[in-house]
Design an enzyme around this catalytic site. Structure first.
Site, mmCIF file in Angstrom:
data_model
loop_
_atom_site.group_PDB
_atom_site.id
_atom_site.type_symbol
_atom_site.label_atom_id
_atom_site.label_comp_id
_atom_site.label_asym_id
_atom_site.label_seq_id
_atom_site.Cartn_x
_atom_site.Cartn_y
_atom_site.Cartn_z
ATOM 1 N N HIS B 77 0.811 -1.025 -0.058
ATOM 2 C CA HIS B 77 0.122 0.097 -0.045
ATOM 3 C C HIS B 77 0.837 1.252 0.071
ATOM 4 O O HIS B 77 0.344 2.251 -0.110
ATOM 5 C CB HIS B 77 -0.889 -0.065 1.182
ATOM 6 C CG HIS B 77 -0.339 -0.171 2.299
ATOM 7 N ND1 HIS B 77 0.381 -1.473 2.724
ATOM 8 C CD2 HIS B 77 0.133 0.728 3.496
ATOM 9 C CE1 HIS B 77 0.802 -0.906 4.139
ATOM 10 N NE2 HIS B 77 0.553 0.089 4.654
ATOM 11 N N LEU B 188 1.329 2.792 13.654
ATOM 12 C CA LEU B 188 -0.033 2.892 13.226
ATOM 13 C C LEU B 188 -0.492 1.920 12.305
ATOM 14 O O LEU B 188 0.030 1.899 11.077
ATOM 15 C CB LEU B 188 -0.501 4.427 12.969
ATOM 16 C CG LEU B 188 -0.179 5.289 14.350
ATOM 17 C CD1 LEU B 188 -0.572 6.771 13.813
ATOM 18 C CD2 LEU B 188 -1.352 4.906 15.427
ATOM 19 N N SER B 350 4.490 -38.459 0.588
ATOM 20 C CA SER B 350 3.326 -38.826 0.060
ATOM 21 C C SER B 350 3.225 -38.233 -1.339
ATOM 22 O O SER B 350 2.375 -38.906 -1.926
ATOM 23 C CB SER B 350 2.298 -37.911 1.078
ATOM 24 O OG SER B 350 2.482 -38.914 2.551
ATOM 25 N N GLU B 371 2.896 -24.123 3.961
ATOM 26 C CA GLU B 371 2.086 -24.246 2.524
ATOM 27 C C GLU B 371 2.332 -22.719 2.048
ATOM 28 O O GLU B 371 2.390 -22.596 0.696
ATOM 29 C CB GLU B 371 0.947 -24.514 2.430
ATOM 30 C CG GLU B 371 0.982 -26.351 2.921
ATOM 31 C CD GLU B 371 0.730 -26.186 4.372
ATOM 32 O OE1 GLU B 371 0.683 -25.368 5.162
ATOM 33 O OE2 GLU B 371 0.930 -27.529 4.827
ATOM 34 N N PHE B 396 -4.400 -29.222 1.723
ATOM 35 C CA PHE B 396 -3.436 -28.309 2.363
ATOM 36 C C PHE B 396 -3.125 -27.146 1.458
ATOM 37 O O PHE B 396 -2.515 -26.112 1.870
ATOM 38 C CB PHE B 396 -2.288 -28.897 3.166
ATOM 39 C CG PHE B 396 -2.745 -29.937 4.074
ATOM 40 C CD1 PHE B 396 -3.998 -29.788 5.082
ATOM 41 C CD2 PHE B 396 -1.885 -31.135 4.080
ATOM 42 C CE1 PHE B 396 -4.256 -31.083 5.654
ATOM 43 C CE2 PHE B 396 -2.228 -32.254 5.002
ATOM 44 C CZ PHE B 396 -3.426 -31.913 5.836
#
Lengths: 629, 629
Positions: B77, B188, B350, B371, B396
Site C-alpha cells: 500500500h 499505526l 506422500s 504451505e 493443504f
C-alpha cells in the site's frame, strides 16, 4: 477384566503404568485399523499420562459443562493417543478402540472431530489446534470468566506453520494465562527430521519472544513433567505457557525409537506383539483425575435473539453501503443477543465491525492482520457456545481457507463477512478485490452464502446468520447504492426477490450485490425499447431459490442473463445453473457476465464497464438473447 | 525543469532532499488520484532515500538482468513511495506519476504489480512480499549463485501475519544472508495502533529468535540508516538481516505526524499544498545509485524441455498411483530442463516429490509444513525465471489460497500439485481430503487445472505444465489404479479422451481421476444390460474440451452423468456444465454425482460408495437418465 482406578494422588509409578497403557493402546488401535500414527502417539504418552491423572480437571461423564478444562490435540494425527486417553478415562471401550478406529461409520475417525463429545474442534490440518485453543481461552477469560484451562498438545513439525505464531502472538496479547501449549518435540516429521530437531532452546527463545512463559522439560521424565504442568496450570502472571518437551518418537519400543520411516505407519502384527511385550502387555487402568470446580448454575441464556432484534432501517432510495449496514446490524444484534461476539482483521473501519467494537468493546476481539487466527478464534469461541461474526476484506478471507474448511469439519457455527467484493472497489486494484470468495465459500460443506444488494436486506440477513447453523458468509460491497426494500421486508435464507416482472417477460436478469443495481438499470433501458425483463435479486446464493429461478426460466423461454462481480467459476453463475440443471430445466440460453480478465485500477464504474458488468453490457446481452439486436 | 543528479557519494543533506522529494511525490500522486496511502509512504521515505542512493545496486535501464538487486515492497500500500522512487530513478515521469496513479488502464496501480518492469511480484495482500523475497533470495544463493541482494520493505502491521514468520524461519534455515527485511515500525495500522506499537525490542527479539541478525535504527536518522543498510548489505555470516526502524507515520507533515485516522487517506488539495510547502516544495532530483557488478554473459539456457523430456512409461493395466507418476515425471523433467525446481510442504514421501529431491537435491527446497511460504517461494523462484513445481496434499493447498491468488496477479508461472484428492484417501478422514481444491483452483484467474487418471496421462501432463504459463494445477490420487493409455499417447491441455463410444450411445459418463475408473466399470455393467454409454476422461478441467463435451451431449440426447470426488460446487461438474451452457447446448439432462455430505473414515471403496461415486451409483444414475430402471 478388572480395572484398576488411578486417582490424582496416584504414584508416578502408577502413572508410568498408565503411560505404558496409552502406548500399548495406541499401537493396538493403529495395528488393528491398518493405518494411523503410533510413533507420534508414543512420544507424547508420558505427557498425557501425567496431564490426565494429575492436572486435567475434567468430568468425563459430562464433557460439555462450563467448568471442564479443555484438551485439544493440535497434532491431530496422534489420534490413537487421544482415543487411548478416552479409553483410560472410561468413556470409550477397549472394544470400540479395537474395532472402531478409522473404520467406516464409526466415530473414532482418523483425525479427531467433534462427533466425539470430548473433542472441541476438528484437527488434522496442522497448525490449527493451538489457534482454535486461543479462541476457547479468550472465551474462558473474557466471556465465561471461568477458571478452566485450555491444554493443547502440539507437534514440533507444526511450529513451522505461521498460524502457530499468530496464535502465540494473540495469546500473549490477550494475556491468556489459561492457555498451555505442550510441544512434543520428537524431532522427526513425516518425511524426515524437523527443521529445528531437538534444538529446544530455539523453540524456547521463539515462544518467549512471542510473549509466552516457557518451561523446558524432558518429556519422558514423569516428575519433571508433573512439575511443569503444575506450574503451567497455576496461571501465575498474564502469559500463556508453552511447555517444550524433549521426546523420542516411538518411545517405548526399541525397534523404532528415534528412527526415520515410521511416521504414519502402524506396526505389522508381529512387530506390534513385540512392542506390546516390551511395554509390559495390555492393561485396563482407568483414570479418575481431578474434577472441575463446581460452578453455580447460571440462568439459561436466551437462544438467539429471542425476537428482540431491531433491525436498522433504511429508506428506499437512500444510499447506503452494505458493509455499513453490516456494522449497523451487528450492533443491533449485539443488543438482542448477548452471545454475539465480533472479530476483525484490523480493517474494522472498512468492514464497519468498528461499530460493534465501539458499542460492545467487551465482546469485540481485534485479531489484527491475522486472518487465520481470526477464523480459528471464532471457531474456539463457537465451541464455547458464542456466536462469532468475523470480518475482513472478502479477498483476505482466502487467507483463512484451510481454517474455514476445518471449521466445517468441526461443525462450528461461524459467521463470516467479507467486504470490498469485486472490481467495484476500484482504485485499490486486484489484490484487494474479492473475486474468488463465492467459489471458496460455496465449495465448503454446509455453508450458507448470502450477498445482499441494499441496507434493508443486509440488516435482515445478518439476523438470519445469527440463527443459521454451520458456516454462513455475507458478501458486502464497498460503495453505497440506493435502498431497494422497505423496512420490515423479510429475506428468508434460500429465498430471492423478483424486483421487476410482467406477464410478457422475454428475459430474466439475475444479479446480486452491485450487479443487481446494474440489472435494474438495464431492465429500465430495455423497457424503453419494448423488451420486458424480469429482474431477480439472488441474495441467497447457497441455498438458492430454485423455485423462483425455474419459474423465471420457464416464463422467459430459458433466456437468462447472470451478472456477477466475481470470476466466472464457482460463483453466482454456477449456483444458478447448478440449480436449474438439477431441477431438470431444459432449453436454457444463458449469458453469463463475470470478471474474465485480470483487473487493474480505475473507478468502480470504469471497472464494471470494463468487465462487462454494467447496465449497458447487461442490456446488450439481453438484447442478444432475445434477438432484439 | 533541470534535474539534479544524486550519485552514491551524495551527501546526507542531498539524500535528505531526496527523502523530502519522495514524501512530496507520494502526497502529490495520492492527492491527484484521490486515494492511496501517503502517510504510510512518508514513514519509510528516509529508509528508501538512503537505500536507493547508496546501497541498492540497480541498473534502472535494464531492470531484468541477472545481477540487479531486488526491491520488494511487502507493504504494497506504500505504492506512492515506490512510484516516487521510480520517478527519482528516472524511469517514470512526473507526468505519469501525476496522471497515471490508480487510474483506469494505467500501469501505476493502487498496489504494485509486475506490469511494471521493476516490480518482481504483486503485493498488497500483506505478509506476502517477504515470503516472496525468500524465494528470490533462494534463487540468488543456490541457483543463480550471484551476489545480488533482496531488499524487502515491510510494514509493522503485517508482522501479525504468520506468513512473515514462516518467511524468517525459512530465511534462516536457508541461511539467506542476501535477504534484508526493513521493517517500517510506524506504530499505526489501518484502524488503530498496532499490537506492539513502538516496542522495537519485541520485534527485535522475535526476529532474532527466528534466526535473523537484527539492526535497530531510528528510521529518520539518515546516518544511522546508512550505517545499518551498509552492514545489512555486507552479508557477513549466514543469517538474513532484519532492520527494525522506528518511524513516524506521516513524517514530514506536522498536521498528520503520528496521528490516527490518516491511513489510506490522501490529503485534500489544501492540506497537500501545506504539506508540500512544509516539505520544501516539489523537486525533480534524479538518483544515480550504485550499479550491479558486471556478470559474465552465460550461455543461453534452453527454453523448456527442448524436446528432451523422456516420460516415464507404464503399461496398460499396470497399477500405478498418479502421485507416484508425478514424482517419476518430475524426475524426468528435471533431467530435461535445468530450470525445473521442486518444493514440498514436508509430505514429499506422500506426494512423491521425494523422487526429485533425491535425484536433484540442489534443485529441491524443503519448505516443511509451511504451505504459504512454499507457494511464495515458488513465486519468488518464478520471478527469477525458474520453473517451480510445489506439492502438498490438495487439502493443504487451501492454506495457500491467498498466495495462489496473488501469484496470479503476479502473473507468476507456478506449477502446483495436490495429492490425496477426495474421499478416495479413506481412513485418514476429512481433514486430509481435498474436496474443495478444484473449485479453488478454477476460480483463480488464468489457471490451468488438470486431473489425470493414470500414470501415462500424468507423465504427459507434468510436461505440459512445464510448458504452460500462468498457474497450473495437477490433482493426484492416493491409490493405484490400472493404466489406461499406451506410452506415447498425447494429452493436450484442453483436450479429453473418449475411452468408450459407439454409434448408439444412450448416455455419457464423465469422470476424472478415480471416478473415471468407476465410470469405466459402470459402462461395462451397463453394456451387459444393453445400454451403451460413452465414457470421457476429462483430464483437463480448465480449459475443458467443449467440442468433445458438446459432441457427446448431442450423441446421447443431452444425457450426462458427471462423477467427481469433490464437493458439488465449482469442480468438474461446474466445469462441464459451464462449458455446455456457454456453447449453447440445449436439452441437458445432467446427473451430477459428488461428495454431498461430510465424510468420515473408512476405506476408499467404502467412502466412494457412501458418496454415491462408485460404479454402481454411476450405473444407476445412467439407468435413471435413460429410463432403463
Amino acid at each position: 477384566m478388572t480395572a484398576t482406578e488411578l486417582t490424582s494422588d496416584a504414584s508416578l509409578a502408577a502413572v508410568a503404568d498408565l503411560a505404558a497403557q496409552l502406548r500399548v493402546d495406541s499401537i493396538r488401535a493403529s495395528t488393528s485399523a491398518g493405518s494411523g500414527h503410533p510413533t507420534s502417539s508414543m512420544s507424547a504418552a508420558d505427557l498425557l499420562a501425567v496431564l490426565i491423572t494429575r492436572h486435567l480437571r475434567y468430568d468425563w461423564q459430562n464433557p460439555r459443562p462450563a467448568a471442564n478444562d479443555h484438551l485439544i490435540f493440535s497434532k491431530g494425527h496422534a489420534s490413537p493417543l487421544l482415543y487411548a486417553v478416552f479409553k483410560a478415562a472410561g468413556v470409550v471401550s477397549d472394544e470400540e478402540l479395537m474395532t472402531g478406529y478409522r473404520r467406516f461409520g464409526q466415530r473414532l475417525e482418523g483425525h479427531p472431530t467433534p462427533v466425539l463429545p470430548w473433542v472441541d474442534v476438528a484437527t488434522g490440518s496442522l497448525g490449527q489446534g493451538l489457534p482454535d485453543g486461543v479462541g476457547v481461552a479468550v472465551a474462558g477469560k473474557y466471556l465465561d470468566k471461568l477458571g478452566y484451562r485450555v491444554w493443547v498438545l502440539c507437534g514440533d513439525s507444526e511450529l513451522a506453520e505461521g498460524s502457530m505464531w499468530e496464535a502465540l502472538d494473540k495469546a500473549s496479547h490477550y494475556q491468556l494465562s489459561n492457555l498451555v501449549a505442550i510441544v512434543d518435540v520428537n524431532r522427526l516429521g513425516q518425511s524426515g527430521p524437523t527443521e529445528l530437531g531437538w534444538n529446544l532452546d530455539a523453540y524456547a527463545r521463539r515462544a518467549e519472544a512471542f510473549g509466552a512463559r516457557v518451561l523446558v522439560v524432558d518429556g519422558h521424565d514423569l516428575a519433571a513433567i508433573n512439575g511443569a504442568l503444575a506450574k503451567a496450570g497455576e496461571a501465575a502472571g498474564e502469559q500463556p505457557t508453552v511447555v517444550v518437551a524433549k521426546t523420542i518418537k516411538g518411545r517405548g519400543f526399541s525397534e523404532v525409537e528415534d528412527k526415520e520411516g515410521w511416521h504414519g505407519r502402524p506396526f505389522p502384527p508381529d512387530m506390534a506383539e513385540r512392542a506390546i511385550a516390551e511395554l509390559g502387555g495390555v492393561r485396563h487402568l482407568v483414570v479418575r483425575g481431578p474434577r472441575p470446580e463446581a460452578v453455580p448454575a447460571r440462568e439459561s441464556e436466551p437462544a438467539g435473539t429471542a425476537g428482540g432484534y431491531r433491525a436498522p432501517e433504511y429508506a428506499v432510495g437512500e444510499k447506503v453501503a452494505t458493509r455499513k449496514a453490516y456494522g449497523d446490524a451487528l450492533v443491533a444484534l449485539g443488543a438482542a443477543d448477548p452471545k454475539v461476539v465480533a472479530l476483525d482483521g484490523e480493517v474494522k473501519n472498512s468492514t464497519y465491525a468498528i461499530e460493534f467494537a465501539r458499542a460492545y468493546p467487551g465482546r469485540y476481539f481485534e485479531m489484527f492482520i491475522a486472518e487465520q487466527q481470526m477464523v480459528a478464534a471464532a471457531t474456539g469461541l463457537a465451541a464455547r457456545g458464542y456466536r462469532p461474526f468475523a470480518s475482513t476484506f472478502a479477498a483476505f478471507l482466502t487467507r483463512a481457507h484451510d481454517f474455514i474448511r476445518m471449521g466445517s469439519i468441526s461443525a462450528a457455527d461461524l459467521r463470516l463477512a467479507g467486504s470490498h467484493a469485486g472490481v467495484e472497489i476500484g482504485a485499490d486494484g486486484p489484490s484487494q478485490m474479492g473475486l474468488e470468495d463465492l467459489a471458496m465459500m460455496r465449495a465448503v460443506h454446509g455453508t450458507t452464502v448470502l450477498y445482499p444488494a441494499d441496507g434493508t436486506s443486509t440488516a435482515a440477513l445478518v439476523e438470519a446468520m445469527a440463527l443459521t447453523s454451520g458456516i454462513s458468509y455475507l458478501r458486502t460491497t464497498r460503495g453505497a447504492y440506493p435502498g431497494l426494500y422497505r423496512a420490515g421486508e423479510t429475506f428468508p435464507v434460500g429465498g430471492s426477490k423478483v424486483l421487476r416482472s410482467s406477464d410478457h417477460d422475454e428475459v430474466t436478469l439475475i444479479g446480486a450485490g452491485v450487479t443487481l443495481h446494474e440489472c435494474l438499470h438495464a431492465a429500465g433501458a430495455l423497457a424503453t425499447e419494448g423488451i420486458a425483463a424480469r429482474v431477480i435479486d439472488c441474495y441467497s446464493i447457497k441455498p438458492i431459490d430454485t423455485a423462483a429461478l425455474t419459474a423465471a426460466a420457464q416464463a422467459t423461454s430459458g433466456r437468462i442473463v447472470i451478472a456477477e462481480d466475481h470470476h466466472p467459476e464457482g460463483g453466482l453463475g454456477s449456483a444458478v445453473t447448478d440449480a436449474l440443471l438439477a431441477a431438470g430445466q431444459q432449453d436454457l440460453s444463458i449469458a453469463h457476465l463475470a470478471v474474465r480478465e485480470m483487473p487493474g485500477s480505475g473507478t468502480g464504474e470504469e471497472l464494471l464497464a470494463w468487465a462487462g458488468l454494467d447496465a449497458s453490457h447487461i442490456a446488450a446481452a439481453a438484447r442478444q438473447l432475445t434477438g432484439h439486436q
